[in-house]
Structures are given as structure tokens and as C-alpha cells.
Design a protein around this motif. Structure first.
Motif, short mmCIF file in Angstrom:
data_model
loop_
_atom_site.label_atom_id
_atom_site.label_comp_id
_atom_site.label_asym_id
_atom_site.label_seq_id
_atom_site.Cartn_x
_atom_site.Cartn_y
_atom_site.Cartn_z
N TYR A 190 0.99 -1.33 0.11
CA TYR A 190 0.06 0.05 0.08
C TYR A 190 0.73 1.34 0.10
N PRO A 191 0.48 2.29 -0.61
CA PRO A 191 -0.89 2.54 -1.29
C PRO A 191 -0.94 1.68 -2.33
N SER A 192 -2.11 1.53 -3.25
CA SER A 192 -2.29 0.80 -4.27
C SER A 192 -1.12 1.27 -5.40
N LYS A 193 -0.39 0.56 -6.18
CA LYS A 193 0.21 0.98 -7.22
C LYS A 193 -0.68 1.48 -8.50
N SER A 194 -1.96 1.37 -8.57
CA SER A 194 -2.86 1.80 -9.57
C SER A 194 -3.01 3.47 -9.17
N ASN A 195 -2.43 3.98 -8.04
CA ASN A 195 -2.58 5.40 -7.62
C ASN A 195 -1.33 5.90 -8.06
N TYR A 196 -0.34 5.47 -8.37
CA TYR A 196 0.94 5.89 -8.57
C TYR A 196 1.17 7.09 -9.34
N VAL A 197 0.49 6.87 -10.58
CA VAL A 197 0.49 8.15 -11.53
C VAL A 197 -0.32 9.38 -11.01
N GLU A 198 -1.52 9.14 -10.36
CA GLU A 198 -1.97 10.15 -9.52
C GLU A 198 -1.13 11.06 -8.65
N PHE A 199 -0.23 10.07 -7.89
CA PHE A 199 0.57 10.67 -6.97
C PHE A 199 1.78 11.61 -7.53
N TYR A 200 2.32 11.01 -9.04
CA TYR A 200 3.38 11.50 -9.44
C TYR A 200 2.50 13.08 -10.01
N THR A 201 1.47 12.98 -10.55
CA THR A 201 0.80 14.29 -10.93
C THR A 201 0.56 15.19 -9.60
N SER A 202 0.33 14.82 -8.56
CA SER A 202 0.39 15.87 -7.37
C SER A 202 1.63 16.55 -7.18
N VAL A 203 2.72 15.55 -7.34
CA VAL A 203 3.90 16.16 -7.26
C VAL A 203 4.26 17.33 -8.16
N LYS A 204 4.04 16.90 -9.32
CA LYS A 204 4.02 17.99 -10.47
C LYS A 204 3.21 19.03 -10.27
N ARG A 205 2.04 19.07 -9.75
CA ARG A 205 1.37 20.27 -9.71
C ARG A 205 1.92 20.92 -8.17
N MET A 206 2.46 20.40 -7.22
CA MET A 206 3.13 21.02 -6.14
C MET A 206 4.14 22.03 -6.88
N GLN A 207 4.97 21.48 -7.66
CA GLN A 207 6.18 22.12 -8.31
C GLN A 207 5.48 23.35 -8.92
N GLU A 208 4.38 23.23 -9.83
CA GLU A 208 3.76 24.35 -10.69
C GLU A 208 3.35 25.33 -9.79
N LEU A 209 3.13 24.98 -8.45
CA LEU A 209 2.30 25.94 -7.45
C LEU A 209 3.46 26.62 -6.57
N GLY A 210 4.66 26.31 -7.06
CA GLY A 210 6.00 27.21 -6.32
C GLY A 210 6.67 26.03 -5.27
N MET A 211 6.47 24.92 -4.99
CA MET A 211 7.34 24.13 -3.79
C MET A 211 8.62 23.64 -4.66
N ARG A 212 9.58 23.99 -3.81
CA ARG A 212 11.06 23.62 -4.36
C ARG A 212 11.67 23.12 -3.34
N THR A 213 12.38 21.77 -3.57
CA THR A 213 13.10 21.21 -2.47
C THR A 213 14.39 21.92 -2.04
N PHE A 214 14.79 21.92 -0.69
CA PHE A 214 15.84 22.61 -0.48
C PHE A 214 16.70 21.53 0.55
N GLN A 215 15.89 20.54 0.89
CA GLN A 215 16.51 19.35 1.64
C GLN A 215 15.74 18.29 1.20
N SER A 216 16.69 16.98 1.13
CA SER A 216 16.03 15.61 1.09
C SER A 216 16.78 14.54 1.37
N LYS A 217 16.05 13.68 2.27
CA LYS A 217 17.07 12.55 2.70
C LYS A 217 16.18 11.28 2.17
N PHE A 218 16.56 10.35 1.30
CA PHE A 218 16.01 9.35 1.03
C PHE A 218 16.40 8.20 1.59
#
Length: 244
Positions: A190-218
Motif C-alpha cells: 500500500y498505497p495501491s500501485k494503481s494510484n502511483y500516476v496520480e501521486f506523480y501528478t500531485s508532485v508535479k502540481r506542487m512544483q507548478e504551485l511554487g514548491m521547491r526542495t531545499f533538503q531531502s533524505k531518501f
């Protein structure tokens, strides 16, 4: 002409498969940061960008979703003089005031208002239970913050972040958020893989609305035939305006 999804995000790559979306989401967590913050200050278990346009100082407002038993970030922001609202229905505490600046709410974050939300069992949820959850927009109305901005919005809610962020995009909340801290999660089942494209879309929309990473720990874990992808990502809103 760029392909656009129904939510308005431009996708020149025309992502249609879950594995394509997963690869791009993972790359978004691992790539170099998009905004070079000149002054990063550790506050509890988080790092805050203190560049002039993003500086957090009173009268500041912080929403923190997902506490478990770690109050270090919330306490640190309360000590700065911010009004801090902490949310976590999983720790078995009723709503209370931790200090004059820190207010705990026995409520969770969701993409819709629900008094009988059934959480997925995991390391934090050992037995069947129900929680009260609310949309961010609903919580801001409930707390009288409709006309205020969030200096910091912190989210660590064990996969519910995906539906919540989609709701932020659709409800128009992002212009009111100066900094966003998210712990993203993708688990084997979980979450269902059928939702992954929608998740990617939300990340792209965040970027278009001004969100930029300044730190990331994967960080990732593999055990038996299962895997766990997780990343703590901090964003600043480069389109943020006090007058919005």
C-alpha cells in the motif's frame, strides 16, 4: 504541445504506468535540491530554511501532523514563539495544551472529513480502531485560521500524505504555505500501485504551485520479498506572497 492531466499538471513525458511514476517520484527524492537555502537551522528533528523570504518568526503559525512520541520539532517551534498546532490520533491522547504555544489535537489529516476513519495496521496501529480525520481546509476553518498563512506545514502520516497533498492542490491551500515538510512513503502492499500516476501528478502540481526542495533524505529498506521507500523532503514556496 504538452500533455496535461485532468488536474491541470503538464506532463511532457506522458506517464501512464505505475512503474514510470514510481521511478520519477524516487528520482524527485534523490535528485539535487531545487532551491539552495543559504541558512538552514535545525529545529528538533527537522531543518528550517531561514533565508529572508522564508524566515520563521513571530507571529508564526505551524501545523504539525504526526507526532508519535517525538515532540522535539513542535517544542522547538513553540520556543521560537510560534503558535503550534500538533495533530496525531494514533498516540492515545485527548486534545490538550502542551504549553502556552503548543496545542495538541486528537485529530488526523485526510482528504475528506470523516469521524470513523479506519487506519491501516502498521507499527503505529496495532489493532483495529477508528479516528477522526479532517481536511486541512476544514482544520484551518475550525481553528479560526482561514485568513492566516502557515509558516510551516509538517506532515508525517504514513501514506495518507498522498491523498492529503492532492486535496491541498485542489482546495487552493498551497499559496498560503511558506515551507512544507513531508515524509513520503511507498510500501510494497500500500498505497495501491494503481494510484502511483496520480501521486506523480500531485508532485508535479506542487512544483507548478511554487514548491521547491531545499533538503531531502531518501532511505529505503528491503526485507524478504517486501520493500519500503521513504523520504523526508523539505520544500520552500518560491511563489509565496504575504498578501495572498
Amino acid at each position: 504541445m504538452q500533455n496535461s492531466d485532468p488536474n491541470g499538471a503538464k506532463d511532457p513525458l506522458k506517464i501512464t504506468e505505475w512503474w514510470q511514476a514510481a521511478s520519477l517520484i524516487k528520482w524527485d527524492w534523490e535528485k539535487p535540491v531545487e532551491y539552495k537555502c543559504g541558512e538552514i537551522v535545525k529545529k528538533g528533528n527537522r531543518y528550517v530554511c531561514m533565508d529572508r523570504q522564508f524566515e520563521v518568526k513571530p507571529p508564526c503559525l505551524v501545523y504539525s501532523f504526526g507526532i508519535s512520541n517525538d515532540w522535539t520539532f513542535d517544542d522547538a517551534m513553540g520556543n521560537v514563539g510560534c503558535e503550534v498546532h500538533s495533530f496525531d490520533p494514533s498516540i492515545g491522547k485527548k486534545s490538550f495544551d502542551r504549553s502556552k504555544n503548543i496545542h495538541f489535537h486528537d485529530i488526523g489529516l485526510g482528504a475528506r472529513d470523516n469521524d470513523t476513519f479506519v487506519p491501516t495496521k502498521d507499527i503505529y496501529v496495532k489493532k483495529a480502531t477508528t479516528w477522526k480525520i479532517r481536511r486541512l481546509k476544514t482544520l484551518m476553518e475550525m481553528l479560526g485560521h482561514t485568513h492566516r498563512h502557515l509558516d510551516i506545514l509538517k506532515i508525517d502520516v504514513e501514506t495518507t500524505e498522498w491523498s492529503a497533498v492532492k486535496d491541498f492542490v485542489e482546495s487552493g491551500i498551497f499559496p498560503k504555505v511558506r515551507q512544507l515538510f513531508v515524509e513520503w512513503h511507498l510500501f510494497t502492499t500500500y498505497p495501491s500501485k494503481s494510484n502511483y500516476v496520480e501521486f506523480y501528478t500531485s508532485v508535479k502540481r506542487m512544483q507548478e504551485l511554487g514548491m521547491r526542495t531545499f533538503q531531502s533524505k531518501f532511505h529505503t529498506k528491503h526485507y524478504d520479498d517486501k520493500w519500503r521507500l521513504q523520504s523526508d523532503v523539505s520544500y520552500v514556496n518560491v511563489l509565496y506572497k504575504d498578501s495572498v
